[in-house]
Design a protein around this motif. Structure first.
Motif, mmCIF file in Angstrom:
data_model
loop_
_atom_site.group_PDB
_atom_site.id
_atom_site.type_symbol
_atom_site.label_atom_id
_atom_site.label_comp_id
_atom_site.label_asym_id
_atom_site.label_seq_id
_atom_site.Cartn_x
_atom_site.Cartn_y
_atom_site.Cartn_z
ATOM 1 N N ASP A 118 0.806 -1.221 0.000
ATOM 2 C CA ASP A 118 0.000 0.000 0.000
ATOM 3 C C ASP A 118 0.841 1.274 0.000
ATOM 4 O OD1 ASP A 118 0.996 -0.233 2.540
ATOM 5 O OD2 ASP A 118 -0.943 -0.002 3.560
ATOM 6 N N ARG A 119 2.174 1.136 0.112
ATOM 7 C CA ARG A 119 3.040 2.323 0.031
ATOM 8 C C ARG A 119 3.781 2.402 -1.305
ATOM 9 N NH1 ARG A 119 6.823 1.891 4.990
ATOM 10 N NH2 ARG A 119 7.876 3.603 3.900
ATOM 11 N N LEU A 120 3.510 1.446 -2.194
ATOM 12 C CA LEU A 120 4.201 1.419 -3.491
ATOM 13 C C LEU A 120 3.354 2.085 -4.567
ATOM 14 C CD1 LEU A 120 5.611 -2.230 -3.409
ATOM 15 C CD2 LEU A 120 6.829 -0.101 -2.890
ATOM 16 N N TRP A 121 4.014 2.891 -5.376
ATOM 17 C CA TRP A 121 3.380 3.588 -6.499
ATOM 18 C C TRP A 121 4.086 3.175 -7.785
ATOM 19 C CZ3 TRP A 121 -0.339 7.791 -6.357
ATOM 20 C CH2 TRP A 121 -0.832 8.056 -5.058
ATOM 21 N N ILE A 122 3.358 3.270 -8.895
ATOM 22 C CA ILE A 122 3.883 2.843 -10.191
ATOM 23 C C ILE A 122 3.759 3.994 -11.192
ATOM 24 C CG2 ILE A 122 3.684 1.172 -12.069
ATOM 25 C CD1 ILE A 122 4.437 -0.041 -9.310
ATOM 26 N N THR A 123 4.796 4.186 -11.994
ATOM 27 C CA THR A 123 4.682 5.118 -13.127
ATOM 28 C C THR A 123 4.798 4.312 -14.413
ATOM 29 O OG1 THR A 123 7.058 5.591 -13.396
ATOM 30 C CG2 THR A 123 5.831 6.941 -11.809
ATOM 31 N N GLY A 140 -2.638 -6.237 -9.623
ATOM 32 C CA GLY A 140 -3.585 -5.778 -8.623
ATOM 33 C C GLY A 140 -3.282 -4.426 -8.010
ATOM 34 N N VAL A 141 -2.436 -3.618 -8.635
ATOM 35 C CA VAL A 141 -2.157 -2.273 -8.120
ATOM 36 C C VAL A 141 -3.352 -1.386 -8.427
ATOM 37 C CG1 VAL A 141 -0.637 -0.256 -8.276
ATOM 38 C CG2 VAL A 141 0.324 -2.572 -8.467
ATOM 39 N N PRO A 142 -3.907 -0.681 -7.422
ATOM 40 C CA PRO A 142 -5.043 0.206 -7.681
ATOM 41 C C PRO A 142 -4.715 1.227 -8.774
ATOM 42 C CG PRO A 142 -4.665 -0.036 -5.326
ATOM 43 C CD PRO A 142 -3.503 -0.676 -6.016
ATOM 44 N N ALA A 143 -5.695 1.518 -9.615
ATOM 45 C CA ALA A 143 -5.501 2.460 -10.717
ATOM 46 C C ALA A 143 -5.046 3.818 -10.208
ATOM 47 C CB ALA A 143 -6.795 2.597 -11.517
ATOM 48 N N GLY A 144 -5.476 4.191 -9.019
ATOM 49 C CA GLY A 144 -5.115 5.493 -8.460
ATOM 50 C C GLY A 144 -3.644 5.606 -8.099
ATOM 51 N N ARG A 145 -2.957 4.466 -7.988
ATOM 52 C CA ARG A 145 -1.535 4.510 -7.661
ATOM 53 C C ARG A 145 -0.660 4.182 -8.879
ATOM 54 N NH1 ARG A 145 -2.487 1.646 -2.879
ATOM 55 N NH2 ARG A 145 -0.929 0.047 -3.419
ATOM 56 N N ILE A 146 -1.258 4.277 -10.083
ATOM 57 C CA ILE A 146 -0.507 4.122 -11.333
ATOM 58 C C ILE A 146 -0.534 5.469 -12.048
ATOM 59 C CG2 ILE A 146 -0.284 2.889 -13.522
ATOM 60 C CD1 ILE A 146 -1.841 0.576 -12.258
ATOM 61 N N SER A 167 8.730 1.774 -16.913
ATOM 62 C CA SER A 167 7.801 1.734 -15.792
ATOM 63 C C SER A 167 8.630 1.706 -14.520
ATOM 64 C CB SER A 167 6.909 0.489 -15.864
ATOM 65 O OG SER A 167 5.986 0.486 -14.799
ATOM 66 N N GLU A 168 8.303 2.612 -13.573
ATOM 67 C CA GLU A 168 9.107 2.739 -12.359
ATOM 68 C C GLU A 168 8.290 2.360 -11.130
ATOM 69 O OE1 GLU A 168 11.613 6.693 -13.732
ATOM 70 O OE2 GLU A 168 9.473 6.827 -13.260
ATOM 71 N N ILE A 169 9.017 1.829 -10.137
ATOM 72 C CA ILE A 169 8.390 1.532 -8.844
ATOM 73 C C ILE A 169 8.882 2.572 -7.833
ATOM 74 C CG2 ILE A 169 8.124 -0.147 -6.979
ATOM 75 C CD1 ILE A 169 8.677 -2.348 -9.012
ATOM 76 N N TYR A 170 7.938 3.268 -7.200
ATOM 77 C CA TYR A 170 8.236 4.265 -6.168
ATOM 78 C C TYR A 170 7.718 3.775 -4.824
ATOM 79 C CZ TYR A 170 9.453 8.063 -9.442
ATOM 80 O OH TYR A 170 10.065 8.858 -10.384
ATOM 81 N N ILE A 171 8.362 4.246 -3.761
ATOM 82 C CA ILE A 171 7.839 3.982 -2.425
ATOM 83 C C ILE A 171 7.558 5.305 -1.727
ATOM 84 C CG2 ILE A 171 10.158 3.776 -1.386
ATOM 85 C CD1 ILE A 171 8.814 1.633 0.512
#
Length: 879
Positions: A118-123, A140-146, A167-171
């Protein structure tokens, strides 16, 4: 989780996904002159992505050591900037693609690193709907965090070549780490959202016109910064607070007596030293050496910058070599090349530290003169240009200049310094050209290789072969024919021509068929497995599909072979005479000569040079057989074969063995027996950088020509000194002795004449406003003699103003002096001589007490001296 555990866990995870673990490549890119350093995990695999080389396996994972220096000034001031860092990565060459890369990345960060989902974001890239679908619907990453982002951040390309979206993974590190702005989110410049992993989907090929064509074989290139991930898992705010840095920083703090956390100034110094010393240690272990150009300049700058920060904390002795030792202790089990090169690394670093100490002494002297000049001119601020010159030429940081100037009551124009720094950066940017990922020409050759397969090289067995013209390139475009007078690139199915490689120059050859004759002067391997001939059509019309005869220049090949085999013997002799620390650091093998660069810390003595020559010639006279065999890399190493610097080896290698004396891995062409080299003669040795020496030598006909030339020189000297060859040395010694005695007599006469002239000049002294003034013409061979005469006159006159003009060829030398007691009355030698020189069409200047200048108009000397008298009179009246 420690940095070591993260590194190992990452590699083993991808090994479980059928990836082969490859060791880190060298920081010095192999066969890639377009870049100075390996700056990313994908750099060693660039030929696999471009198709220039065929990967040994389709899935690879690495922890790659990297070096970057664009933001060197930010190191230590931010939490994330480094020059040296480790990049974890997994790579696919035409195997898996987005679905697997994304799924495995999520699995690793959430299950193996146990980062909270729940603390990970995706670009993702703006229009990469495929990536969105995988992240959202499959992972399964919520659309709001992509977050969809633009081409500047989420599309990877370097000029012409393979490219694709990222595509990047952010915390999310927490609100307390943010900037407080309502708009704060992924991509904000604050520290709240930290990128930890970048996945590059290589799916297009960009041509020179900017068109994007989908690739048939798509690729994956990922990069996760070890230092960043460690900072997250260890719960610290800065990469420097992880175990990867703290051990080194604490060791350094013990040397410098400045504990980490005791002051911002000390913390900055410890961070810079730790970072830069990691870069220097790894780079030197990989074969780089400090110098004044290229990667050597980068290395020297990093090392000196680290030393300067130690100096700013008051530590004057060499210490960085000890920090290098601590880095080797910490990381040697992961990077065995550090341990293998420990003595070499610490010795190079210490030598460079000591040299920099001498440079700093020079810079300090220059700074003291600048400070004295500013105070004499009544300035309270040292100019930014002066401060920048100290930084750029002598390595003085602005902070050190400010401290030393402040001790003398002066400030420093920091805005001027910043302007000068920016001006230099602009010059560097304008000089820097974008390096294309793959050139249009190389793309054509890749097409040839993909269409017709690899070239067959038969040049080890024969110097003549029949081949077929498969591919022609003319004026940068594919062509089906080339006429007389045209330059052309040719690809043949079979060739005896050796392509330039490993320091050995290419063969020259003639290609013929019917009335066609092509003279080949360059042979290269622009893409793996393909041999390309460049030549000029001298007659006839050459066409694709022609059956041709290829004939290598046999005499040239033999001369090259003599020098190449002698290079192997030389390498062994150097180790025998100087020590096993000697390693090849580069070579050039031509028909006329050989050049060999190697690691060593001192100039070779005449006795060492003679001994090396003797050993090589002894091996030549022994008529040792030169044997060539192909075997596995590990078997070759077990045999004791020496691997050469800068070479990349496959699993099967070519071993060249010369009796029991020399055994090396080598792909070059050689003699059949060492005696065919004839004679080996060293021409000389020199330094090409700290800890790096160079020797040049000749063999065979080249050695014979050298001896003929020396004989001719000896005969010419004999004729000049009228002596037979066996008497030349004694005759020259007698002449030198006689010359020295005559020089002593001449010097004594010159000194006597100068004293007489001083006596005559003293009779011309005038008095102006109660001050003794001598403005006169003098006789002096050069400026030094004129200054010496002024010194004599000043000693005799006590308090006085002196201006002397002495013709010297077609110019006039001027020296002015004002004794110290008169400078307080407004008299200034520098200003005086500048105005006097202007009359003569020249210029100059200097300090208040002594100055010099030059002029061009000899006819106006008297006029200039009259002006000197007027100026002194006017200055005294004003005073």
């Amino acid at each position: 989780m420690s940095g070591k555990e993260i590194r190992e866990r990452f590699l083993q995870f991808f090994a479980s996904k059928q990836h082969e673990i490859f060791p880190s490549a060298s920081l010095i890119p192999v066969n890639d002159p377009s870049i100075l350093w390996t700056a990313a995990g994908m750099v060693p695999f660039k030929p696999y992505f471009t198709g220039a080389a065929i990967p040994p396996v389709r899935r690879i994972t690495t922890c790659q050591k990297c070096l970057r220096t664009p933001d060197i000034e930010s190191v230590g001031k931010t939490a994330r900037h480094h020059t040296f860092f480790e990049m974890l990565g997994n790579f696919s060459f035409g195997d898996y693609f987005k679905k697997e890369a994304i799924g495995w990345a999520w699995e690793f960060v959430t299950q193996h690193l146990e980062l909270p989902a729940d603390r990970l974001w995706i670009t993702i890239y703006l229009d990469d709907d495929e990536a969105f679908d995988i992240w959202h619907n499959q992972v399964g990453v919520p659309a709001g965090r992509i977050v969809r982002m633009g081409k500047d951040t989420n599309f990877w390309e370097i000029g012409v070549g393979p490219c694709g979206p990222c595509s990047e993974i952010y915390i999310d590190l927490g609100e307390e780490r943010g900037c407080g702005s309502p708009e704060c989110g992924v991509g904000c410049d604050c520290d709240r959202f930290l990128e930890i992993w970048n996945l590059v989907f290589i799916q297009f090929f960009r041509d020179e016109q900017g068109n994007y064509t989908p690739l048939e074989n798509k690729g994956i290139d990922t990069g996760m910064g070890l230092e960043r991930v460690a900072s997250v898992l260890q719960g610290v705010v800065s990469n420097f607070d992880t175990d990867l840095f703290r051990e080194i920083m604490d060791f350094t703090a013990g040397i410098l007596g400045t504990p980490y956390g005791s002051s911002p100034r000390g913390d900055l110094a410890l961070k810079v030293i730790a970072d830069h010393c990691r870069a220097v240690t790894f780079a030197v272990a990989d074969g780089a050496l400090p110098s004044n150009e290229g990667r050597g300049y980068v290395l020297r700058r990093l090392l000196r910058r680290a030393v300067r920060f130690g100096r700013l904390l008051g530590y004057q002795e060499p210490f960085l070599y000890r920090v290098s030792g601590a880095i080797i202790d910490q990381m040697g089990d992961v990077y065995p090349e550090l341990v293998a090169n420990r003595e070499h690394v610490t010795r190079v670093v210490r030598t460079e530290e000591e040299r920099f100490g001498e440079t700093l002494a020079q810079g300090t002297e220059i700074l003291n003169k600048m400070i004295a000049g500013a105070r004499a001119e009544g300035r309270t601020v040292l100019s930014g240009q002066d401060a920048f010159r100290l930084y750029d030429t002598y390595g003085f940081p602005l902070e050190l200049t400010k401290e030393m100037a402040a001790e003398q009551g002066l400030g420093v124009d920091e805005a001027g310094f910043a302007a000068a720094m920016e001006e230099q950066r602009q010059r560097a940017r304008s000089a820097r050209q974008e390096t294309e990922y793959i050139s249009e020409l190389d793309a054509l050759f890749k097409e040839a290789r993909d269409t017709y397969g690899e070239s067959e090289f038969v040049g080890y067995q024969t110097l003549q072969a029949e081949g077929k013209v498969l591919f022609l390139v003319k004026e940068g475009q594919r062509a089906d024919r080339a006429a007389a007078g045209e330059e052309v690139y040719l690809v043949l199915d079979k060739t005896p021509c050796y392509a330039e490689s490993g320091g050995q120059v290419a063969d020259h050859a003639v290609i013929t068929t019917g009335d066609v004759r092509v003279e080949v002067t360059e042979v290269t391997r622009p893409v793996e497995g393909l041999i390309v001939h460049k030549g000029k059509v001298k007659s006839g019309l050459l066409k694709e599909g022609d059956a041709v005869q290829v004939t290598v220049d046999a005499a040239r090949r033999a001369a090259v072979a003599r020098n190449h085999s002698a290079t192997h013997l030389l390498h062994r002799a150097l180790k025998e005479v100087l020590g096993e620390h000697v390693n090849q650091a580069g070579s050039l093998v031509e028909p006329e000569r050989l050049r060999f660069d190697f690691t060593h810390y001192a100039a070779l003595t005449p006795q060492e040079m003679r001994r090396i020559e003797e050993l090589v010639n002894r091996a030549i006279l022994a008529d040792l057989p030169v044997e060539v065999l192909e075997t596995g890399l590990e078997q070759a190493k077990a045999m004791g074969a020496v691997a050469l610097f800068g070479e990349k080896y496959g699993q099967t290698v070519r071993v060249v063995k010369m009796g029991d004396y020399s055994i090396e891995l080598c792909g070059g062409t050689h003699l059949q027996r060492t005696s065919q080299a004839g004679l080996f003669k060293l021409l000389g040795e020199s330094s090409v950088g700290a800890g790096l020496r160079r020797v040049e030598a000749v063999t065979g006909a080249g050695a014979l020509s050298y001896l003929y030339e020396k004989e001719a020189q000896l005969e010419s000297i004999g004729r000049l000194v009228k002596a037979a060859a066996h008497d030349v040395v004694q005759r020259v010694e007698n002449l030198v002795k006689a010359h020295q005695e005559l020089e002593k007599e001449a010097e004594a006469l010159r000194a006597r004449l100068a004293r007489l002239e001083v006596q005559e000049l003293l009779s011309q002294v005038q008095e102006v406003g109660g001050v003794k003034l001598l403005a006169a013409r003098a006789t002096a061979a050069d400026m030094d003699s004129l200054r010496a005469m002024v010194d004599l006159l000043r000693d005799r006159l006590g308090s006085a103003v002196i201006v002397l003009a002495a013709p010297a060829g077609e110019r006039v030398n001027l020296v002015a002096a004002v004794t110290r007691d008169l400078t307080g009355r407004g008299l200034h030698a520098g200003k005086l001589v500048k105005e006097v020189a202007a009359v003569l069409g020249g210029g100059g200047g200097g300090k208040p007490e002594m100055a010099q200048a030059g002029g061009k108009d000899l006819s106006r000397i008297n006029e200039a001296l009259d002006k000197a008298r007027r100026i002194v009179g006017e200055q005294l009246k004003t005073a």
